[in-house]
Scaffold this motif. Structure first.
Motif, PDB file in Angstrom:
ATOM      1  N   GLN A 120      17.771  16.085-105.229  1.00  0.00           N
ATOM      2  CA  GLN A 120      16.910  14.922-104.997  1.00  0.00           C
ATOM      3  C   GLN A 120      16.021  14.642-106.210  1.00  0.00           C
ATOM      4  N   GLN A 121      15.427  15.682-106.740  1.00  0.00           N
ATOM      5  CA  GLN A 121      14.541  15.499-107.889  1.00  0.00           C
ATOM      6  C   GLN A 121      15.313  15.076-109.135  1.00  0.00           C
ATOM      7  N   GLU A 122      16.528  15.530-109.288  1.00  0.00           N
ATOM      8  CA  GLU A 122      17.363  15.063-110.400  1.00  0.00           C
ATOM      9  C   GLU A 122      17.680  13.580-110.247  1.00  0.00           C
ATOM     10  N   SER A 123      17.897  13.116-109.024  1.00  0.00           N
ATOM     11  CA  SER A 123      18.120  11.697-108.788  1.00  0.00           C
ATOM     12  C   SER A 123      16.886  10.874-109.140  1.00  0.00           C
ATOM     13  N   VAL A 124      15.704  11.369-108.746  1.00  0.00           N
ATOM     14  CA  VAL A 124      14.461  10.683-109.107  1.00  0.00           C
ATOM     15  C   VAL A 124      14.296  10.629-110.620  1.00  0.00           C
ATOM     16  N   LEU A 125      14.658  11.691-111.291  1.00  0.00           N
ATOM     17  CA  LEU A 125      14.558  11.720-112.753  1.00  0.00           C
ATOM     18  C   LEU A 125      15.459  10.665-113.384  1.00  0.00           C
ATOM     19  N   GLU A 126      16.661  10.526-112.888  1.00  0.00           N
ATOM     20  CA  GLU A 126      17.563   9.500-113.424  1.00  0.00           C
ATOM     21  C   GLU A 126      17.002   8.105-113.184  1.00  0.00           C
ATOM     22  N   ARG A 127      16.414   7.873-112.018  1.00  0.00           N
ATOM     23  CA  ARG A 127      15.823   6.555-111.743  1.00  0.00           C
ATOM     24  C   ARG A 127      14.666   6.256-112.689  1.00  0.00           C
ATOM     25  N   LEU A 128      13.822   7.254-112.928  1.00  0.00           N
ATOM     26  CA  LEU A 128      12.687   7.049-113.840  1.00  0.00           C
ATOM     27  C   LEU A 128      13.161   6.818-115.273  1.00  0.00           C
ATOM     28  N   LYS A 129      14.227   7.478-115.660  1.00  0.00           N
ATOM     29  CA  LYS A 129      14.769   7.232-117.002  1.00  0.00           C
ATOM     30  C   LYS A 129      15.299   5.803-117.098  1.00  0.00           C
ATOM     31  N   GLY A 130      15.947   5.313-116.003  1.00  0.00           N
ATOM     32  CA  GLY A 130      16.400   3.915-115.992  1.00  0.00           C
ATOM     33  C   GLY A 130      15.236   2.943-116.070  1.00  0.00           C
ATOM     34  N   GLU A 131      14.144   3.243-115.342  1.00  0.00           N
ATOM     35  CA  GLU A 131      12.954   2.400-115.411  1.00  0.00           C
ATOM     36  C   GLU A 131      12.373   2.380-116.819  1.00  0.00           C
ATOM     37  N   GLN A 132      12.391   3.530-117.453  1.00  0.00           N
ATOM     38  CA  GLN A 132      11.859   3.595-118.815  1.00  0.00           C
ATOM     39  C   GLN A 132      12.711   2.735-119.770  1.00  0.00           C
ATOM     40  N   GLN A 133      14.003   2.806-119.648  1.00  0.00           N
ATOM     41  CA  GLN A 133      14.876   1.988-120.498  1.00  0.00           C
ATOM     42  C   GLN A 133      14.683   0.494-120.208  1.00  0.00           C
ATOM     43  N   ARG A 134      14.527   0.158-118.906  1.00  0.00           N
ATOM     44  CA  ARG A 134      14.305  -1.250-118.553  1.00  0.00           C
ATOM     45  C   ARG A 134      13.005  -1.766-119.163  1.00  0.00           C
ATOM     46  N   LYS A 135      11.971  -0.929-119.127  1.00  0.00           N
ATOM     47  CA  LYS A 135      10.693  -1.358-119.714  1.00  0.00           C
ATOM     48  C   LYS A 135      10.797  -1.483-121.221  1.00  0.00           C
ATOM     49  N   HIS A 136      11.627  -0.688-121.840  1.00  0.00           N
ATOM     50  CA  HIS A 136      11.853  -0.847-123.281  1.00  0.00           C
ATOM     51  C   HIS A 136      12.467  -2.215-123.562  1.00  0.00           C
ATOM     52  N   LEU A 137      13.486  -2.599-122.779  1.00  0.00           N
ATOM     53  CA  LEU A 137      14.112  -3.906-122.971  1.00  0.00           C
ATOM     54  C   LEU A 137      13.133  -5.034-122.680  1.00  0.00           C
ATOM     55  N   GLN A 138      12.359  -4.895-121.610  1.00  0.00           N
ATOM     56  CA  GLN A 138      11.378  -5.912-121.268  1.00  0.00           C
ATOM     57  C   GLN A 138      10.324  -6.032-122.356  1.00  0.00           C
ATOM     58  N   ALA A 139       9.913  -4.917-122.920  1.00  0.00           N
ATOM     59  CA  ALA A 139       8.923  -4.970-124.001  1.00  0.00           C
ATOM     60  C   ALA A 139       9.491  -5.673-125.227  1.00  0.00           C
ATOM     61  N   ARG A 140      10.747  -5.415-125.527  1.00  0.00           N
ATOM     62  CA  ARG A 140      11.368  -6.114-126.657  1.00  0.00           C
ATOM     63  C   ARG A 140      11.435  -7.620-126.401  1.00  0.00           C
ATOM     64  N   ARG A 141      11.781  -7.981-125.129  1.00  0.00           N
ATOM     65  CA  ARG A 141      11.870  -9.410-124.798  1.00  0.00           C
ATOM     66  C   ARG A 141      10.498 -10.078-124.896  1.00  0.00           C
ATOM     67  N   GLN A 142       9.482  -9.448-124.359  1.00  0.00           N
ATOM     68  CA  GLN A 142       8.144 -10.020-124.412  1.00  0.00           C
ATOM     69  C   GLN A 142       7.628 -10.074-125.845  1.00  0.00           C
ATOM     70  N   THR A 143       7.953  -9.062-126.621  1.00  0.00           N
ATOM     71  CA  THR A 143       7.534  -9.069-128.024  1.00  0.00           C
ATOM     72  C   THR A 143       8.187 -10.222-128.758  1.00  0.00           C
ATOM     73  N   LEU A 144       9.474 -10.490-128.483  1.00  0.00           N
ATOM     74  CA  LEU A 144      10.175 -11.611-129.106  1.00  0.00           C
ATOM     75  C   LEU A 144       9.537 -12.941-128.723  1.00  0.00           C
ATOM     76  N   THR A 145       9.176 -13.108-127.435  1.00  0.00           N
ATOM     77  CA  THR A 145       8.539 -14.352-126.986  1.00  0.00           C
ATOM     78  C   THR A 145       7.186 -14.548-127.654  1.00  0.00           C
ATOM     79  N   LEU A 146       6.420 -13.474-127.736  1.00  0.00           N
ATOM     80  CA  LEU A 146       5.100 -13.583-128.360  1.00  0.00           C
ATOM     81  C   LEU A 146       5.217 -13.881-129.852  1.00  0.00           C
ATOM     82  N   ASN A 147       6.170 -13.254-130.500  1.00  0.00           N
ATOM     83  CA  ASN A 147       6.366 -13.551-131.928  1.00  0.00           C
ATOM     84  C   ASN A 147       6.780 -15.006-132.125  1.00  0.00           C
TER      85      ASN A 147
END
Length: 417
Positions: A120-147
């Protein structure tokens, strides 16, 4: 007529026997001497005892070794217990008495709850890693819009500056009105303000995105620690030997349900033994760490030192541990032994062999002089297993009775026959 023969009898004197008189006189003299001796000796000795029934020892001056006699057994200096790391069902891989090496598997613990929690905890870890990657993409998108917004504001600022310069030239040549000039100036101020706010928004957005990414990374790190701890617990389900030795006692049955931290078995380290001694509490105050101890293991004599002394008294005895100086042969766990704890050495000490006469408290002794033993007061000092120090009452080469005085009835003198 003849009446009798009396007139014819003649009296004859017999010769004197001097030898017979001398023999009788000698016998009378011997009897008188024996009677006088018995009278004299019985007058001075109030009791008599056979010399063969007592023990007589001579006083000597030599080195006195103060020691204490103790008994004990061999124990392992390192005998760890093995505990259950988690709750589950135990599968024992060894038996009592088996020889094991450090790192060998002793038992396997089956814990379905722990295994399921890890997944169960390994599954939670994979989900959090996916969230982290999604936030990286979202940050890149927002940075592009702001630029993009910042670049547009910069273009508008440049355009406004050009219009302002054109308006300044045109007003000098009277090509535009004052109103058009003022409008160009206002447009330039508006463009500068827009560009300034766009820059601040970009900086603020970048800080916000960096904070969100850091928080997402912290969540992943925390979850990774949880997973790592569960992996460690699951790996500990394979219970391994911590020392090289033998399995002592099994404390659980095969396939039994065990709880966390429940003792499973004991291990005995065969490479490191100590002696555990039981010392009478009367000698407890004289014991000290580092004292030499002579251990007798069968026919073998081993020297050691006191390494530990228990602070408590059990059954009027104090437990002490002795560490061996060297290796020993054919040593076994719980092997019985006897020991002498050497307290100190005293040279040129007036001493007597220790005996049952100490039952009188060591304040009187019967000094032997010929066939007479006379009761005298004495003072004793230090004692050991085999000897007693004499402080007063006797001198070197004197002889005293060292056996029990219980039959003497506190008589002042005893006749030894």
């Amino acid at each position: 007529m003849i009446k009798d023969t009396s007139a014819q009898d003649v009296q004859v004197k017999s010769p004197v026997n001097y030898f017979k008189h001398a023999l009788v006189a000698a016998i009378v003299l011997i009897i008188t001497s024996i009677t006088a001796y018995i009278f004299l000796t019985s007058h001075s000795a109030k009791s008599s005892i056979s010399r063969s029934k007592v023990q007589i020892a001579k006083v000597h001056i030599k080195t006195l070794i103060r020691d204490i006699a103790a008994s004990g057994k061999i124990v392992a200096a390192n005998a760890p217990q093995v505990y259950s790391p988690e709750r589950g069902y135990i599968d024992l891989k060894v038996k009592a008495g088996d020889t094991v090496k450090q790192g060998d598997i002793l038992a396997l613990l089956q814990s379905p709850e722990l295994t399921n929690e890890l997944k169960q905890q390994e599954s939670v870890l994979e989900r959090l890693k996916g969230e982290q990657q999604r936030k990286h993409l979202q940050a890149r998108r927002q940075t592009l819009t702001l630029n993009k917004t910042l670049d547009i504001a910069n273009v508008e600022l440049n355009a406004a500056e050009r219009e302002n310069r054109r308006a300044q030239l045109s007003i000098q040549k009277h090509l535009i009105s004052q109103i058009d000039l003022e409008k160009a100036v206002d447009d330039l101020s508006r463009a500068k303000l827009t560009y300034k706010h766009a820059q601040q928004e970009v900086h603020l957005a970048k800080d916000t995105l960096a904070f969100e990414l850091k928080a997402a990374k912290s969540d992943v790190t925390r979850q990774q620690l949880i997973v790592n701890d569960l992996i460690r617990k699951v790996s500990n389900l394979s219970i391994k030997a911590s020392v090289t030795g033998i399995v002592g006692n099994l404390l659980v049955q095969q396939k039994a349900a065990v709880t966390q931290s429940q003792p499973l078995m004991t291990l005995v380290d065969l490479s490191n033994f100590e002696a555990e001694l039981q010392v009478p509490e009367s000698y407890a105050n004289e014991l000290g760490l580092g004292m030499k101890v002579e251990l007798k293991l069968g026919s073998e004599i081993v020297m050691g030192n006191l390494s530990a002394i228990s602070p408590e008294v059990n059954n009027r005895e104090v437990t002490a541990r002795v560490r061996f100086k060297g290796g020993t042969n054919n040593i076994r766990q719980n092997q019985r032994l006897t020991a002498r704890i050497l307290l100190d050495n005293r040279e040129d000490v007036l001493q007597i062999k220790r005996g049952a006469f100490m039952q009188q408290g060591g304040i009187v002794a019967y000094k032997v002089d010929g066939n007479i033993a006379k009761r005298i007061p004495i003072t004793i000092g230090a004692t050991s297993i085999n000897a007693v120090e004499l402080l007063s009452g006797l001198k070197e080469k004197d002889e005293i009775i060292i056996s029990s005085y219980s039959d003497f009835k506190q008589a002042d003198t005893i006749l030894l026959n």
